[in-house]
Design a protein around this motif. Structure first.
Motif, PDB file in Angstrom:
ATOM      1  N   MET A  65      19.879  28.554   2.291  1.00 37.68           N
ATOM      2  CA  MET A  65      20.475  29.599   1.906  1.00 37.68           C
ATOM      3  C   MET A  65      20.470  31.266   2.282  1.00 37.68           C
ATOM      4  O   MET A  65      20.541  31.952   2.703  1.00 37.68           O
ATOM      5  N   THR A  66      18.929  31.281   3.128  1.00 35.48           N
ATOM      6  CA  THR A  66      17.798  32.651   3.319  1.00 35.48           C
ATOM      7  C   THR A  66      18.728  33.152   4.709  1.00 35.48           C
ATOM      8  O   THR A  66      19.260  33.754   5.091  1.00 35.48           O
ATOM      9  N   LEU A  67      18.959  31.923   5.455  1.00 36.70           N
ATOM     10  CA  LEU A  67      19.259  31.249   7.063  1.00 36.70           C
ATOM     11  C   LEU A  67      20.433  31.881   7.417  1.00 36.70           C
ATOM     12  O   LEU A  67      21.540  33.135   7.799  1.00 36.70           O
ATOM     13  N   PHE A  68      22.094  32.016   6.294  1.00 34.95           N
ATOM     14  CA  PHE A  68      23.396  31.602   5.585  1.00 34.95           C
ATOM     15  C   PHE A  68      23.116  33.450   5.515  1.00 34.95           C
ATOM     16  O   PHE A  68      23.954  33.882   6.392  1.00 34.95           O
ATOM     17  N   THR A  69      22.983  33.809   4.797  1.00 39.65           N
ATOM     18  CA  THR A  69      22.829  35.259   3.909  1.00 39.65           C
ATOM     19  C   THR A  69      22.243  35.988   5.023  1.00 39.65           C
ATOM     20  O   THR A  69      23.171  37.051   5.112  1.00 39.65           O
ATOM     21  N   SER A  70      21.432  35.998   5.350  1.00 41.65           N
ATOM     22  CA  SER A  70      20.533  36.837   6.871  1.00 41.65           C
ATOM     23  C   SER A  70      21.673  37.476   7.836  1.00 41.65           C
ATOM     24  O   SER A  70      22.202  38.177   8.125  1.00 41.65           O
ATOM     25  N   PHE A  71      22.411  35.710   8.489  1.00 45.88           N
ATOM     26  CA  PHE A  71      23.022  35.685   9.466  1.00 45.88           C
ATOM     27  C   PHE A  71      24.777  36.870   8.998  1.00 45.88           C
ATOM     28  O   PHE A  71      24.969  37.079   9.926  1.00 45.88           O
ATOM     29  N   ALA A  72      25.033  36.534   8.090  1.00 42.58           N
ATOM     30  CA  ALA A  72      26.498  36.513   7.496  1.00 42.58           C
ATOM     31  C   ALA A  72      26.143  38.374   7.478  1.00 42.58           C
ATOM     32  O   ALA A  72      26.655  38.986   7.618  1.00 42.58           O
ATOM     33  N   THR A  73      25.152  39.058   6.151  1.00 43.36           N
ATOM     34  CA  THR A  73      24.839  40.137   6.155  1.00 43.36           C
ATOM     35  C   THR A  73      24.689  41.164   8.250  1.00 43.36           C
ATOM     36  O   THR A  73      25.171  41.817   8.495  1.00 43.36           O
ATOM     37  N   TYR A  74      23.855  40.100   8.536  1.00 40.69           N
ATOM     38  CA  TYR A  74      23.115  40.375  10.275  1.00 40.69           C
ATOM     39  C   TYR A  74      24.794  40.716  10.652  1.00 40.69           C
ATOM     40  O   TYR A  74      25.023  41.768  11.936  1.00 40.69           O
ATOM     41  N   SER A  75      25.894  39.887  10.851  1.00 38.15           N
ATOM     42  CA  SER A  75      26.990  40.074  11.694  1.00 38.15           C
ATOM     43  C   SER A  75      27.615  40.767  10.957  1.00 38.15           C
ATOM     44  O   SER A  75      28.630  41.529  11.353  1.00 38.15           O
ATOM     45  N   ALA A  76      27.649  40.880   9.491  1.00 41.29           N
ATOM     46  CA  ALA A  76      28.707  41.865   9.116  1.00 41.29           C
ATOM     47  C   ALA A  76      28.093  43.663   9.391  1.00 41.29           C
ATOM     48  O   ALA A  76      28.462  44.591   9.984  1.00 41.29           O
ATOM     49  N   LEU A  77      26.664  43.778   9.880  1.00 41.68           N
ATOM     50  CA  LEU A  77      25.438  45.262  10.563  1.00 41.68           C
ATOM     51  C   LEU A  77      25.859  45.073  11.120  1.00 41.68           C
ATOM     52  O   LEU A  77      26.670  46.768  11.585  1.00 41.68           O
ATOM     53  N   MET A  78      26.559  44.321  12.586  1.00 41.70           N
ATOM     54  CA  MET A  78      27.096  44.013  13.732  1.00 41.70           C
ATOM     55  C   MET A  78      28.066  45.110  14.223  1.00 41.70           C
ATOM     56  O   MET A  78      28.043  45.671  14.325  1.00 41.70           O
ATOM     57  N   VAL A  79      29.125  44.333  13.440  1.00 41.84           N
ATOM     58  CA  VAL A  79      30.759  44.359  13.524  1.00 41.84           C
ATOM     59  C   VAL A  79      30.747  46.140  12.828  1.00 41.84           C
ATOM     60  O   VAL A  79      31.269  47.012  13.843  1.00 41.84           O
ATOM     61  N   LEU A  80      30.020  47.076  12.149  1.00 45.84           N
ATOM     62  CA  LEU A  80      29.803  48.305  11.568  1.00 45.84           C
ATOM     63  C   LEU A  80      28.930  49.013  12.687  1.00 45.84           C
ATOM     64  O   LEU A  80      29.456  50.387  13.069  1.00 45.84           O
ATOM     65  N   LEU A  81      28.069  48.346  13.038  1.00 47.99           N
ATOM     66  CA  LEU A  81      27.240  49.664  13.699  1.00 47.99           C
ATOM     67  C   LEU A  81      27.557  49.446  15.592  1.00 47.99           C
ATOM     68  O   LEU A  81      27.217  50.128  16.010  1.00 47.99           O
ATOM     69  N   ILE A  82      28.327  48.312  16.047  1.00 46.78           N
ATOM     70  CA  ILE A  82      28.435  48.644  17.296  1.00 46.78           C
ATOM     71  C   ILE A  82      29.335  49.712  17.951  1.00 46.78           C
ATOM     72  O   ILE A  82      28.855  50.483  18.905  1.00 46.78           O
ATOM     73  N   PRO A  83      30.424  50.367  17.094  1.00 45.55           N
ATOM     74  CA  PRO A  83      30.688  51.473  17.168  1.00 45.55           C
ATOM     75  C   PRO A  83      30.311  52.425  16.722  1.00 45.55           C
ATOM     76  O   PRO A  83      30.316  53.674  17.380  1.00 45.55           O
ATOM     77  N   LEU A  84      29.320  53.141  16.280  1.00 48.26           N
ATOM     78  CA  LEU A  84      28.021  53.974  15.969  1.00 48.26           C
ATOM     79  C   LEU A  84      27.265  54.141  17.143  1.00 48.26           C
ATOM     80  O   LEU A  84      27.529  54.893  17.247  1.00 48.26           O
ATOM     81  N   GLY A  85      26.947  53.020  17.335  1.00 48.86           N
ATOM     82  CA  GLY A  85      25.731  52.656  19.032  1.00 48.86           C
ATOM     83  C   GLY A  85      26.985  53.769  20.023  1.00 48.86           C
ATOM     84  O   GLY A  85      26.301  54.042  20.763  1.00 48.86           O
ATOM     85  N   LEU A  86      27.859  52.910  20.007  1.00 46.20           N
ATOM     86  CA  LEU A  86      28.309  53.303  20.724  1.00 46.20           C
ATOM     87  C   LEU A  86      29.344  54.854  20.778  1.00 46.20           C
ATOM     88  O   LEU A  86      28.790  55.582  22.385  1.00 46.20           O
ATOM     89  N   ILE A  87      29.575  55.595  20.004  1.00 44.21           N
ATOM     90  CA  ILE A  87      30.179  56.460  19.318  1.00 44.21           C
ATOM     91  C   ILE A  87      28.400  57.431  20.154  1.00 44.21           C
ATOM     92  O   ILE A  87      28.541  58.617  20.752  1.00 44.21           O
ATOM     93  N   ALA A  88      27.168  57.398  19.450  1.00 47.57           N
ATOM     94  CA  ALA A  88      26.270  57.474  19.672  1.00 47.57           C
ATOM     95  C   ALA A  88      25.518  57.701  20.866  1.00 47.57           C
ATOM     96  O   ALA A  88      25.613  59.563  21.933  1.00 47.57           O
ATOM     97  N   PHE A  89      26.052  56.705  21.874  1.00 41.85           N
ATOM     98  CA  PHE A  89      25.682  56.444  23.140  1.00 41.85           C
ATOM     99  C   PHE A  89      26.700  57.499  24.370  1.00 41.85           C
ATOM    100  O   PHE A  89      26.032  58.106  24.879  1.00 41.85           O
TER     101      PHE A  89
END
Length: 357
Positions: free
Chosen positions: A232-256
């Motif tokens: 349960m912990t690994l599944f929730t952590s993977f899902a959370t970080y996957s969703a976070l990466m989808v949101l953060l990759i565009p932000l990181g590209l803009i910053a770069f």
């Protein structure tokens, strides 16, 4: 919610995959209600995380001692708020479990108001118990991390000795296999220790136990839950970080593209820190209910496995709730009162002697 909802949640011992599947189905059925329930503690934790990141990033850029102490204070304040958010999250988890059991029993609606009403009734006891749980997890994490580094040092030391004594290539597979074995072993021990206190808030609000009674009760229930809790912990952590990466990759590209390196703490401007915190909050609010539902279902499943809790719930559905006698399961009520009752007084011995002569 449909009247058949409790019947669709058949109470039987569940594996790790079944627990995750059931938590996701419950989450889909009550999406916006669960998001409202998880939002307050998640927002508090996210605000603390933003303050912490801003203070921590500016510490390395401070030019004099006054600025350094200001940002150090900001960092400590953010850490305290972040800790309080996680504490609040554990408190709310107990109320969510009570609401889930009431839904299974009486088809009560899943409601944020019901969750927070249950939390309000025992807030200080839940806060104290949750603080002890977080301290337990924190000390366990530090001890496990120390042991892990020690084991990794031993593994790589052995791999280096074998490389020098035999052939150079043998050290690489030995190091990889030994490191993975140490990681798996450490994770099993960590989740075993954490699993002992995983059900403290749930026990307090479902069974009406006091703080230290809830710890003893959680220790009793935590038998064989390592694999399911880890999954349960690994599944929730993977899902959370996957969703976070989808949101953060565009932000990181803009910053770069505008000349900011988001990977270097000292180069992250204020707007990036705040944007990062807002996006992290968004992903956490969306996925935290899955973790809350998973632990709630895991608690119910432990009682089904060890105490025949499914029989209690079915009896309460068909016959109505039994009077709360303040005794432990499986002879107690399926859903006890929120406020713990004092134990019944011992029978009074009048001291009279029956004269048979």
């Amino acid at each position: 919610m449909a009247d058949s909802a409790p019947k669709q949640l058949q109470l039987a011992p569940l594996g790790a995959g079944d627990l995750i599947d059931r938590a996701v189905r419950l989450y889909r059925r009550n999406l916006f209600i669960l998001i409202r329930t998880a939002a307050p503690p998640t927002i508090v934790a996210a605000f603390g995380g933003i303050v912490f990141r801003i203070g921590w990033g500016q510490i390395w850029l401070s030019s004099d001692s006054s600025d350094f102490f200001i940002y150090l204070s900001l960092t400590l304040l953010g850490a305290i708020i972040l800790f309080g958010g996680y504490l609040f999250m554990l408190v709310v988890m107990g109320g969510a479990t009570r609401n889930l059991v009431a839904h299974l029993l009486y088809n009560d609606p899943v409601s944020a108001q019901a969750v927070y009403a249950a939390v309000k009734a025992r807030f200080w006891g839940l806060a104290g118990a949750s603080l002890l749980v977080l301290l337990w997890i924190g000390f366990a994490s530090l001890a496990i991390l120390f042991v892990f580094y020690f084991l990794v040092a031993i593994v790589f030391g052995v791999a280096a000795v074998l490389s020098f004594a035999l052939t150079p290539w043998i050290g690489i597979p030995v190091g990889i296999i030994g490191g993975l074995a140490a990681l798996v072993g450490i994770l099993v021990v960590f989740f075993f220790i954490v699993g002992l206190v995983a059900y403290v808030p749930q026990v307090m609000l479902v069974e009406g136990k006091r703080v230290f009674e809830a710890f003893g009760r959680s220790f009793t229930l935590a038998k064989g839950n390592v694999r399911r809790l880890m999954a349960m912990t690994l599944f929730t952590s993977f899902a959370t970080y996957s969703a976070l990466m989808v949101l953060l990759i565009p932000l990181g590209l803009i910053a770069f593209l505008i000349g900011v390196n988001p990977l270097v703490v000292g180069q992250s401007p204020m707007w990036y820190q705040i944007s990062y915190g807002v996006l992290a909050t968004s992903s956490s609010i969306v996925l935290t209910p899955v973790w809350m539902l998973g632990l709630s279902l895991l608690y119910v499943d432990e009682r089904v496995r060890h105490e025949g809790y499914d029989i209690e719930l079915m009896a309460a559905q068909q016959l109505g709730e039994f009077p709360d006698q303040g005794v432990d399961s499986p002879f107690g009520t399926a859903l006890s009162g929120i406020i713990p009752k004092a134990p019944p007084p011992p029978p009074i011995n009048s001291g009279r002697v029956l004269n048979l002569g």
